[in-house]
Write a protein that holds these residues in place. Structure first.
Motif, PDB file in Angstrom:
ATOM      1  N   CYS A   1       0.828  -1.206   0.000  1.00  0.00           N
ATOM      2  CA  CYS A   1       0.000   0.000   0.000  1.00  0.00           C
ATOM      3  C   CYS A   1       0.866   1.261   0.000  1.00  0.00           C
ATOM      4  CB  CYS A   1      -0.935   0.004   1.209  1.00  0.00           C
ATOM      5  SG  CYS A   1      -2.257  -1.228   1.108  1.00  0.00           S
TER       6      CYS A   1
ATOM      7  N   CYS B   1       1.786   2.265  -3.456  1.00  0.00           N
ATOM      8  CA  CYS B   1       0.680   2.209  -4.430  1.00  0.00           C
ATOM      9  C   CYS B   1       0.255   3.641  -4.769  1.00  0.00           C
ATOM     10  CB  CYS B   1      -0.493   1.439  -3.816  1.00  0.00           C
ATOM     11  SG  CYS B   1      -2.010   1.450  -4.806  1.00  0.00           S
TER      12      CYS B   1
ATOM     13  N   PHE C   1      -2.614   4.754  -5.050  1.00  0.00           N
ATOM     14  CA  PHE C   1      -3.790   5.138  -4.260  1.00  0.00           C
ATOM     15  C   PHE C   1      -3.431   5.535  -2.826  1.00  0.00           C
ATOM     16  CE2 PHE C   1      -6.021   2.496  -7.468  1.00  0.00           C
ATOM     17  CZ  PHE C   1      -6.981   3.409  -7.856  1.00  0.00           C
TER      18      PHE C   1
ATOM     19  N   HIS D   1      -8.735   4.811  -2.988  1.00  0.00           N
ATOM     20  CA  HIS D   1      -9.653   3.974  -3.760  1.00  0.00           C
ATOM     21  C   HIS D   1     -11.051   4.053  -3.135  1.00  0.00           C
ATOM     22  CE1 HIS D   1     -11.577   0.454  -5.467  1.00  0.00           C
ATOM     23  NE2 HIS D   1     -10.618   0.425  -6.377  1.00  0.00           N
TER      24      HIS D   1
HETATM   25  S1  SF4 Z   1      -5.576   0.371  -3.767  1.00  0.00           S
HETATM   26 FE1  SF4 Z   1      -5.436   0.941  -1.583  1.00  0.00          FE
HETATM   27  S2  SF4 Z   1      -5.680  -0.996  -0.476  1.00  0.00           S
HETATM   28 FE2  SF4 Z   1      -5.171  -1.505  -2.593  1.00  0.00          FE
HETATM   29  S3  SF4 Z   1      -2.928  -1.718  -2.650  1.00  0.00           S
HETATM   30 FE3  SF4 Z   1      -3.395   0.407  -3.199  1.00  0.00          FE
HETATM   31  S4  SF4 Z   1      -3.289   1.574  -1.257  1.00  0.00           S
HETATM   32 FE4  SF4 Z   1      -3.467  -0.630  -0.744  1.00  0.00          FE
END
Ligand code: SF4
Length: 104
Positions: free
Chosen positions: A66, A69, A71, A84
């Motif tokens: 995470c 990522c 997001f 997200h």
């Molecule tokens: S979308 Fe959100 S929950 Fe999924 S890997 Fe990325 S940061 Fe983590």
């Protein structure tokens, strides 16, 4: 040349748009500013796990977490925000992973 970066970018932009669209809904729910969001549990959505190393999903690649990522919305060393739409109102683990992961 791989088409994966463009596909990832499209996926991120599509999901980011949904997350932005969800903001007024969250505001209407009236979450108190001082309320600490619940922490996501394994299986919250999209095959989420709090420890990426626990994932046996075919899309998971070592090193994806995470905290790296696209997001990831920031937080502390352990918990933070995910932009997200399906993770609104919960904190995700910096070491977590779900199948919506997009490399930053
Ligand atoms: S979308 Fe959100 S929950 Fe999924 S890997 Fe990325 S940061 Fe983590």
């Amino acid at each position: 040349m791989s088409n994966k970066p463009n596909a990832n970018r499209r996926k991120f932009l599509r999901q980011a748009s949904a997350a932005v669209a969800a903001i007024p809904v969250v505001s209407l729910v009236g979450m108190p500013a001082a309320h600490a969001a619940d922490q996501a549990e394994d299986g919250h959505a999209h095959n989420y796990v709090n420890n990426a190393a626990d994932s046996d999903h075919s899309d998971y690649s070592e090193g994806e977490k995470c905290k790296n990522c696209a997001f990831w919305g920031g937080g502390d060393d352990q918990w933070g925000q995910c932009f997200h739409a399906d993770f609104q109102g919960v904190q995700v683990n910096a070491e977590g992973w779900c199948d919506e992961y997009v490399g930053a």
